[in-house]
Design an enzyme around this catalytic site. Structure first.
Site, short mmCIF file in Angstrom:
data_model
loop_
_atom_site.label_atom_id
_atom_site.label_comp_id
_atom_site.label_asym_id
_atom_site.label_seq_id
_atom_site.Cartn_x
_atom_site.Cartn_y
_atom_site.Cartn_z
N SER A 101 56.70 6.47 -67.79
CA SER A 101 57.99 6.24 -67.15
C SER A 101 57.82 5.23 -66.02
O SER A 101 57.21 4.18 -66.23
CB SER A 101 58.56 7.58 -66.70
OG SER A 101 59.95 7.48 -66.54
N GLN A 102 58.29 5.52 -64.79
CA GLN A 102 58.21 4.50 -63.75
C GLN A 102 56.77 4.03 -63.50
O GLN A 102 56.55 2.90 -63.06
CB GLN A 102 58.88 4.96 -62.44
CG GLN A 102 58.17 6.13 -61.76
CD GLN A 102 58.89 6.64 -60.51
OE1 GLN A 102 60.08 6.36 -60.30
NE2 GLN A 102 58.20 7.40 -59.67
N HIS A 104 63.05 11.20 -73.75
CA HIS A 104 62.13 10.61 -72.79
C HIS A 104 60.78 11.36 -72.70
O HIS A 104 60.75 12.55 -72.40
CB HIS A 104 62.80 10.59 -71.41
CG HIS A 104 62.15 9.64 -70.45
ND1 HIS A 104 61.97 8.30 -70.72
CD2 HIS A 104 61.62 9.83 -69.21
CE1 HIS A 104 61.37 7.72 -69.69
NE2 HIS A 104 61.14 8.63 -68.77
N MET A 120 58.12 9.88 -62.39
CA MET A 120 58.92 10.47 -61.31
C MET A 120 58.87 12.00 -61.34
O MET A 120 59.04 12.60 -62.39
CB MET A 120 60.36 10.00 -61.50
CG MET A 120 61.39 10.63 -60.61
SD MET A 120 63.00 9.80 -60.81
CE MET A 120 63.78 10.82 -62.04
N ASP A 154 66.27 8.49 -76.08
CA ASP A 154 66.11 8.72 -74.64
C ASP A 154 67.46 9.02 -73.98
O ASP A 154 68.39 8.23 -74.07
CB ASP A 154 65.48 7.49 -73.99
CG ASP A 154 64.81 7.82 -72.68
OD1 ASP A 154 65.41 8.56 -71.87
OD2 ASP A 154 63.68 7.36 -72.45
#
Ligand SMILES: *[C@@H]1O[C@H](CO)[C@@H](O)[C@H](O)[C@H]1NC(C)=O
Ligand SMILES: *[C@@H]1O[C@H](CO)[C@@H](O)[C@H](O)[C@H]1NC(C)=O
Length: 302
Positions: free
Chosen positions: A111-112, A285, A37, A229
């Site tokens: 991530s996404q 993260h 993202m 995270d």
């Protein structure tokens, strides 16, 4: 004259031999990367850097860092606003058309991008994905973005507001990427019914046996979780776990979810076959060192 011809012939044979065995066998499997993202394909400090270190460590590898859109700005904007199912379709097309990927490829999502690439393997078996590496991907979705990566923090604040307004309303589902993997543990029924993306790939509405078969065709499914995270709620989602339904405090691991016990996606069978790899990294993260990457991730790319 004659010996020159013999030499020429031997050289030719040698080249043919190398061409049919040596060279082809040593061409490394390509790698496809999908960014997270607010990021883009080619930022020299993120995906560009990953591409560079992989190319350095695996000479001759073809690394494709996906660009969703026709330039870097579009690519970044689409990570917030382009319907995820359309993004997956677009990527499937890109992969199918790339002659260098014909023989298969490894995939690494950040991530996404991790859950998006899982949708790619579940929906698009050609060309074949061999290993899927999810780096901080949220396979059971999120129930919050407690903090956001640096430059996109104002956008994140806005996104949080939209999600609070109604993550499962039609307009927000269709327009906001993060709503499409929003998973409200206090309202599982609405999530199952209305989540356009995640509920579909996690077989919440019906069981698509093709999804199961395709996911199980992976050699390895590697999930990296960031043990400190602060940007993903809950971090358990990075190992396919989630909040136990009905509350948002206690989390359960993958093997206690119904998705696993009912084996709707083949994850239990994959686990028993040693195909699931759970890696933990100390850090926030997407924070990891080059050395950690070389030691833990590189082996899955070779
Ligand atoms: C199952 O998934 C495949 C691959 O995306 C799709 O072609 C098919 O239409 C799906 N089937 C159902 C019943 O949704
Ligand atoms: C479930 O997975 C955890 C690790 O996440 C493991 O410690 C535990 O033994 C597993 N439980 C079962 C029933 O397999």
């Amino acid at each position: 004259m004659a010996s020159a011809r013999v030499l020429g012939l031997s050289l030719l044979l040698l080249l043919l031999f190398l061409g049919s065995f040596g060279c082809r066998a040593s061409v490394p499997l390509p790698l496809v990367i999908w960014h997270g993202m607010g990021d883009s394909c080619c930022n020299p400090e993120s995906m560009g850097y990953i591409k560079k270190i992989v190319e350095k460590k695996i000479p001759g590898i073809y690394v494709l860092s996906l660009e969703i859109g026709s330039n870097l700005i579009e690519d970044m904007e689409n990570s917030f606003f382009m319907n995820v199912n359309d993004q997956v379709k677009l990527v499937c097309d890109i992969l199918a058309k790339d002659p260098k990927l014909k023989g298969g490829y490894n995939a690494m999502g950040f991530s996404q991008g991790g859950q998006f690439l899982r949708a790619v393997v579940q929906r698009c078996p050609t060309p074949p994905m061999i290993n899927l590496i999810s780096v901080g991907g949220q396979h059971q979705g999120v129930y919050g973005f407690p903090r956001c990566p640096g430059e996109s923090s104002h956008l994140c604040d806005w996104i949080r507001k939209m999600l609070d307004l109604g993550a499962y309303t039609k307009t927000i589902q269709e327009r906001l990427v993060q709503a499409q993997y929003w998973h409200d543990p206090l309202n599982e029924e609405e999530y199952q019914k209305k989540s356009l993306f995640l509920a579909d790939i996690n077989q919440e509405r019906c069981i698509n046996t093709t999804y199961k078969k395709n996911l199980m065709s992976l050699n390895k499914f590697v999930m990296v979780k960031f043990l400190k995270d602060t940007m993903v709620d809950p971090p358990a989602s990075e190992w396919f776990g989630y909040y136990r339904s009905g509350q948002a405090k206690e989390t359960i691991p993958l093997n206690e979810t119904s998705l696993y016990t009912e084996d709707r996606l083949g994850l239990k069978e994959m686990d028993q076959a040693g195909k699931l790899v759970f890696l933990g990294v100390e850090g926030d993260h997407l924070h990891f060192s080059k050395e950690w990457f070389y030691k833990n991730i590189l082996p899955f790319l070779q």
